[in-house]
Design an enzyme around this catalytic site. Structure first.
Site, PDB file in Angstrom:
ATOM      1  N   CYS A  42       0.841  -1.192   0.000  1.00  0.00           N
ATOM      2  CA  CYS A  42       0.000   0.000   0.000  1.00  0.00           C
ATOM      3  C   CYS A  42       0.882   1.250   0.000  1.00  0.00           C
ATOM      4  CB  CYS A  42      -0.915   0.008   1.222  1.00  0.00           C
ATOM      5  SG  CYS A  42      -2.085   1.406   1.229  1.00  0.00           S
ATOM      6  N   ASP A  44       0.390   3.785   1.696  1.00  0.00           N
ATOM      7  CA  ASP A  44       0.328   4.392   3.036  1.00  0.00           C
ATOM      8  C   ASP A  44       1.736   4.696   3.580  1.00  0.00           C
ATOM      9  OD1 ASP A  44       0.069   4.625   5.979  1.00  0.00           O
ATOM     10  OD2 ASP A  44      -2.006   4.021   5.624  1.00  0.00           O
ATOM     11  N   ARG A  46       2.827   4.913   6.392  1.00  0.00           N
ATOM     12  CA  ARG A  46       3.211   4.186   7.602  1.00  0.00           C
ATOM     13  C   ARG A  46       3.702   2.768   7.316  1.00  0.00           C
ATOM     14  NH1 ARG A  46      -2.518   5.058  10.277  1.00  0.00           N
ATOM     15  NH2 ARG A  46      -2.990   4.450   8.130  1.00  0.00           N
ATOM     16  N   HIS A  98      -2.121  -4.121   4.903  1.00  0.00           N
ATOM     17  CA  HIS A  98      -1.926  -3.691   6.300  1.00  0.00           C
ATOM     18  C   HIS A  98      -3.286  -3.473   6.949  1.00  0.00           C
ATOM     19  CE1 HIS A  98      -2.853   0.681   5.804  1.00  0.00           C
ATOM     20  NE2 HIS A  98      -2.524   0.424   4.559  1.00  0.00           N
ATOM     21  N   CYS A 101      -6.312  -0.279   6.692  1.00  0.00           N
ATOM     22  CA  CYS A 101      -6.066   0.348   5.385  1.00  0.00           C
ATOM     23  C   CYS A 101      -7.231   1.283   5.012  1.00  0.00           C
ATOM     24  CB  CYS A 101      -5.898  -0.728   4.323  1.00  0.00           C
ATOM     25  SG  CYS A 101      -5.536  -0.035   2.695  1.00  0.00           S
TER      26      CYS A 101
HETATM   27 ZN    ZN Z   1      -3.523   1.112   2.923  1.00  0.00          ZN
END
Ligand code: ZN
Length: 215
Positions: A42, A44, A46, A98, A101
């Site tokens: 992803c 993302d 993080r 993750h 999400c």
């Molecule tokens: Zn995500």
């Protein structure tokens, strides 16, 4: 809040530190890369791929997008995949989802978000197919966690069905597709116990997915 000049000074410190630990590192890296892994994760912020698995530059080929999706019309992903499999000859492809999400969460809600709804449509379909089973879970958190896991399994099926992976298996190239999930809240990476090395295992995973939807 970080300033932009700080990012450049961080970069200086980082490269000096790496050269101190591994003299000649960047010169060697400049000549070639030979990673054994392709990470599909992803976007993302993080979930930083290399950091999560403690790998250095050159050791992990990475593709990231919202909700770690494999769409068969995504030329960007397919080009990364083709280069990774045909040229770099990676031995492992890991689809890494993750928990928590935002993309998966958005696909479960009845709120229109515009353009990204097109991107997330296949996750929405997956959610609708599983809605009955998900309703039996105790709360929204549990439903989102489960959907994040189901999404990983679905993307493993998608990547395994690409022409690139199918052709690699046809010529007996050693290549395993894995499904993993990462916990943002605790930093733990888990294997979802999905390892696909060929069409036989792929069909089993597809049948399991179908059974869990209709069950
Ligand atoms: Zn995500």
């Amino acid at each position: 809040m970080k300033t932009l000049p700080e990012l450049f000074s961080n970069n200086q410190k980082w490269r000096v530190e790496i050269e101190k630990q591994h003299p000649g590192f960047f010169e060697a890296l400049g000549k070639q890369q030979s990673p054994e892994f392709l990470w599909i994760g992803c976007a993302d912020s993080r979930v930083p791929a290399n950091e999560v698995v403690g790998l250095m530059p050159g050791e992990l080929f990475v593709h990231r997008n919202v909700a770690n999706l494999v769409n068969h019309t995504d030329l960007n992903l397919l080009s990364v995949l083709q280069f990774a499999v045909d040229v770099l000859k990676v031995k492992h492809i890991m689809v890494v989802g993750h928990y928590g999400c935002g993309g998966v969460k958005a696909s479960m809600e009845d709120v229109p978000l515009g353009l990204i709804d097109n991107w997330l449509r296949q996750v929405r379909e997956l959610y609708l197919r599983n809605r009955k089973n998900l309703a039996g879970l105790p709360d929204d958190q549990a439903r989102l966690d489960k959907m994040c896991e189901l999404n990983v399994a679905r993307q493993v099926i998608n990547v395994s069905n690409t022409t690139v992976v199918q052709e690699a298996w046809r010529r007996d190239q050693e290549l395993t597709v894995h499904g993993w999930i990462y916990g943002i809240g605790d930093g733990v990476l888990q294997d979802l116990d999905i390892q696909i090395q060929g069409n036989q295992e792929l069909r089993t995973l597809e049948n399991n997915e179908y059974d869990s939807c209709s069950g």
